[in-house]
Design a protein around this motif. Sequence first.
Motif, mmCIF file in Angstrom:
data_model
loop_
_atom_site.group_PDB
_atom_site.id
_atom_site.type_symbol
_atom_site.label_atom_id
_atom_site.label_comp_id
_atom_site.label_asym_id
_atom_site.label_seq_id
_atom_site.Cartn_x
_atom_site.Cartn_y
_atom_site.Cartn_z
ATOM 1 N N SER A 19 -15.282 25.024 6.769
ATOM 2 C CA SER A 19 -14.535 25.265 8.005
ATOM 3 C C SER A 19 -13.403 26.252 7.779
ATOM 4 C CB SER A 19 -13.977 23.950 8.556
ATOM 5 O OG SER A 19 -15.009 23.078 8.952
ATOM 6 N N ARG A 69 -15.046 29.845 7.395
ATOM 7 C CA ARG A 69 -15.693 30.347 8.615
ATOM 8 C C ARG A 69 -14.697 30.595 9.751
ATOM 9 N NH1 ARG A 69 -21.289 30.035 8.466
ATOM 10 N NH2 ARG A 69 -22.148 28.765 6.769
ATOM 11 N N GLN A 70 -13.590 29.874 9.762
ATOM 12 C CA GLN A 70 -12.590 30.066 10.806
ATOM 13 C C GLN A 70 -11.514 31.077 10.427
ATOM 14 O OE1 GLN A 70 -11.151 26.349 12.612
ATOM 15 N NE2 GLN A 70 -12.976 25.314 11.832
#
Length: 196
Positions: free
Chosen positions: A173, A176-177
């Motif tokens: 996370s 990807r963010q």
Amino acid sequence: MALDVQALRGNLEAIFLAMDGIMDGTGDRYMADNIAARIKEYILTGRTYTADSGTGGYKGNGAGKMTIDSGPLADDLYRTFVAEYENDDLAAHIAADIDRACSLPDTVEEESVGSISSGDGPVGARYGARGKFSGDSGIISGNLSSCFSAMNGLMDGSGNAYLASCWAAAADSYLRQGTVTVTLDGSAGSGEGGIE
């Protein structure tokens, strides 16, 4: 290629399982070295991408790789592990260690392919590019803090698998963010995107 979170999860679980058999006081060093190495491997499975623009009306798209130096990350994680922090502080320090390694300059290398405007129409162009990643360490610390709290109630022997799953999901996370920014060679332009 895409970030292989399942491979990371499996590698982390193997590390945690191996820790169960280390009785000579070297467990923290083993865990730090191996987690850092596996995180680097995981990042290298991904692909960075950027939308680029620059001089001469250049428009293009970059693609490449991100990497980290696993040695300093391992040292930082080791200091965190031996400090014996409580759950929330442990999560925050692990997150800061990973974020520090990922946020250094020149961790991203790409090739940008596009075109430059001219009187005769677009002309193909290609540039090398280097840059960095920026992410929110709170994504990691929040996930791990919740994980550590939940593990206090696990009595069925599933702790290693659960912890590995939490670590992998938190790292995935976070990456990807996050945001990738690059500068084209010769300061010909810049780009922004991410990693997948």
